[in-house]
Design a protein around this motif. Structure first.
Motif, PDB file in Angstrom:
ATOM      1  N   SER A 121     -29.277  -6.972  23.056  1.00  0.00           N
ATOM      2  CA  SER A 121     -29.726  -7.864  22.221  1.00  0.00           C
ATOM      3  C   SER A 121     -29.882  -9.348  22.919  1.00  0.00           C
ATOM      4  CB  SER A 121     -28.776  -8.269  21.065  1.00  0.00           C
ATOM      5  OG  SER A 121     -29.587  -9.428  20.207  1.00  0.00           O
ATOM      6  N   GLU A 122     -28.946  -9.770  23.802  1.00  0.00           N
ATOM      7  CA  GLU A 122     -29.115 -10.724  24.919  1.00  0.00           C
ATOM      8  C   GLU A 122     -29.948 -10.536  25.767  1.00  0.00           C
ATOM      9  OE1 GLU A 122     -27.613 -13.849  24.535  1.00  0.00           O
ATOM     10  OE2 GLU A 122     -27.006 -13.031  22.501  1.00  0.00           O
ATOM     11  N   LYS A 123     -30.333  -9.658  26.350  1.00  0.00           N
ATOM     12  CA  LYS A 123     -31.287  -9.210  27.391  1.00  0.00           C
ATOM     13  C   LYS A 123     -32.756  -9.480  26.743  1.00  0.00           C
ATOM     14  CE  LYS A 123     -28.946  -6.013  30.376  1.00  0.00           C
ATOM     15  NZ  LYS A 123     -28.965  -4.612  30.867  1.00  0.00           N
ATOM     16  N   ILE A 124     -32.866  -8.975  25.511  1.00  0.00           N
ATOM     17  CA  ILE A 124     -34.143  -9.164  24.899  1.00  0.00           C
ATOM     18  C   ILE A 124     -34.450 -10.590  24.744  1.00  0.00           C
ATOM     19  CG2 ILE A 124     -35.373  -8.497  22.598  1.00  0.00           C
ATOM     20  CD1 ILE A 124     -34.013  -5.764  22.726  1.00  0.00           C
ATOM     21  N   LYS A 125     -33.388 -11.179  23.884  1.00  0.00           N
ATOM     22  CA  LYS A 125     -33.651 -13.078  23.981  1.00  0.00           C
ATOM     23  C   LYS A 125     -33.990 -13.512  25.000  1.00  0.00           C
ATOM     24  CE  LYS A 125     -30.352 -13.368  20.084  1.00  0.00           C
ATOM     25  NZ  LYS A 125     -29.111 -13.856  19.703  1.00  0.00           N
ATOM     26  N   VAL A 126     -33.399 -13.329  26.206  1.00  0.00           N
ATOM     27  CA  VAL A 126     -33.645 -13.712  27.426  1.00  0.00           C
ATOM     28  C   VAL A 126     -35.194 -13.309  27.969  1.00  0.00           C
ATOM     29  CG1 VAL A 126     -33.131 -13.921  29.766  1.00  0.00           C
ATOM     30  CG2 VAL A 126     -31.164 -13.958  28.245  1.00  0.00           C
ATOM     31  N   ALA A 127     -35.517 -12.171  27.781  1.00  0.00           N
ATOM     32  CA  ALA A 127     -36.840 -11.669  28.169  1.00  0.00           C
ATOM     33  C   ALA A 127     -37.841 -12.358  27.422  1.00  0.00           C
ATOM     34  CB  ALA A 127     -37.022 -10.323  27.989  1.00  0.00           C
ATOM     35  N   LEU A 128     -37.392 -12.582  26.298  1.00  0.00           N
ATOM     36  CA  LEU A 128     -38.530 -13.315  25.118  1.00  0.00           C
ATOM     37  C   LEU A 128     -38.749 -14.544  25.614  1.00  0.00           C
ATOM     38  CD1 LEU A 128     -37.752 -11.767  21.590  1.00  0.00           C
ATOM     39  CD2 LEU A 128     -39.645 -11.472  23.056  1.00  0.00           C
ATOM     40  N   ALA A 129     -37.742 -15.491  26.225  1.00  0.00           N
ATOM     41  CA  ALA A 129     -37.859 -16.580  26.495  1.00  0.00           C
ATOM     42  C   ALA A 129     -38.613 -16.883  27.850  1.00  0.00           C
ATOM     43  CB  ALA A 129     -36.385 -17.258  26.737  1.00  0.00           C
ATOM     44  N   PHE A 130     -39.122 -15.540  28.524  1.00  0.00           N
ATOM     45  CA  PHE A 130     -40.008 -15.866  29.596  1.00  0.00           C
ATOM     46  C   PHE A 130     -41.500 -16.104  28.881  1.00  0.00           C
ATOM     47  CE2 PHE A 130     -36.735 -13.185  32.142  1.00  0.00           C
ATOM     48  CZ  PHE A 130     -36.170 -14.296  32.672  1.00  0.00           C
ATOM     49  N   GLY A 131     -41.628 -15.894  27.836  1.00  0.00           N
ATOM     50  CA  GLY A 131     -43.064 -15.950  26.986  1.00  0.00           C
ATOM     51  C   GLY A 131     -43.575 -14.786  26.905  1.00  0.00           C
ATOM     52  N   ASP A 132     -44.974 -14.511  27.195  1.00  0.00           N
ATOM     53  CA  ASP A 132     -45.813 -13.326  26.811  1.00  0.00           C
ATOM     54  C   ASP A 132     -45.047 -11.957  27.362  1.00  0.00           C
ATOM     55  OD1 ASP A 132     -47.941 -11.811  26.257  1.00  0.00           O
ATOM     56  OD2 ASP A 132     -49.133 -12.347  28.237  1.00  0.00           O
ATOM     57  N   ILE A 133     -44.929 -11.238  26.260  1.00  0.00           N
ATOM     58  CA  ILE A 133     -44.270 -10.048  26.383  1.00  0.00           C
ATOM     59  C   ILE A 133     -45.085  -8.605  26.715  1.00  0.00           C
ATOM     60  CG2 ILE A 133     -42.167 -10.688  24.695  1.00  0.00           C
ATOM     61  CD1 ILE A 133     -43.878  -8.618  22.658  1.00  0.00           C
ATOM     62  N   SER A 134     -46.248  -8.974  26.869  1.00  0.00           N
ATOM     63  CA  SER A 134     -47.358  -8.135  27.195  1.00  0.00           C
ATOM     64  C   SER A 134     -47.210  -7.531  28.577  1.00  0.00           C
ATOM     65  CB  SER A 134     -48.957  -8.654  26.880  1.00  0.00           C
ATOM     66  OG  SER A 134     -49.091  -9.304  27.756  1.00  0.00           O
ATOM     67  N   GLU A 135     -46.807  -8.552  29.385  1.00  0.00           N
ATOM     68  CA  GLU A 135     -46.723  -8.256  31.021  1.00  0.00           C
ATOM     69  C   GLU A 135     -45.319  -8.692  31.383  1.00  0.00           C
ATOM     70  OE1 GLU A 135     -49.684  -9.437  33.757  1.00  0.00           O
ATOM     71  OE2 GLU A 135     -51.276  -8.733  32.037  1.00  0.00           O
TER      72      GLU A 135
END
Length: 156
Positions: free
Chosen positions: A32-46
């Motif tokens: 869940s934390e990894k997903i939150k951090v990844a979402l903070a990077f912005g655009d999830i398409s790439e």
């Protein structure tokens, strides 16, 4: 044995329960934390981090479902009914007659088989060949490359 039963030792069942608890309480939070951090990077398409985290999440959820099913259908292996006869739950010492090597295995259900820890499945070729055998019996088992290997049962 019913098709959905999972043959397992009491120790093996405890290991499955511990793994399930770890996945639910620790691993889910980590992902869940990894997903939150990844979402903070912005655009999830790439976003490779997001894709990796979602794949890990799917794998963990699949494992959780499998563990829950195995625990629900667990059938604890009872002690051998016949002393000295190999059955599921028996600890067996074998001698490889070609190489004069002695090895020890515990015959377990397929859910807890781990050859590197000396636990072999009752449905593996060696496990099947051992079931019902006694001290002094010699068995032949096909190796993965097709050669026949002879073992002598030393202790049960």
């Amino acid at each position: 044995m019913k098709n959905n039963e999972t043959l397992i030792t009491a120790e093996g069942l405890e290991e499955l329960k511990n793994e399930l608890e770890f996945l639910k309480l620790v691993k889910r939070k980590e992902i869940s934390e990894k997903i939150k951090v990844a979402l903070a990077f912005g655009d999830i398409s790439e976003n490779a981090e997001y894709d990796e985290a979602k794949n890990e999440q799917a794998n963990v959820e699949t494992r959780i479902a499998k563990l829950e099913q195995m625990i629900k259908n667990a059938k604890i292996i009872k002690a051998a009914k016949q002393k000295g006869v190999v059955c599921v739950g028996s600890k067996v010492s074998l001698k490889d007659l070609e190489f004069d090597e002695v090895m020890e295995y515990t015959i377990v259900g397929s859910a807890e088989a781990d050859p590197f820890k000396g636990k072999i499945s009752n449905v593996s070729p060696l496990g099947k060949a051992l079931i019902g055998r006694k001290v002094g019996d010699v068995i032949e088992v096909a190796s993965p490359v097709g050669d026949m290997i002879k073992y002598e049962v030393l202790t049960v």
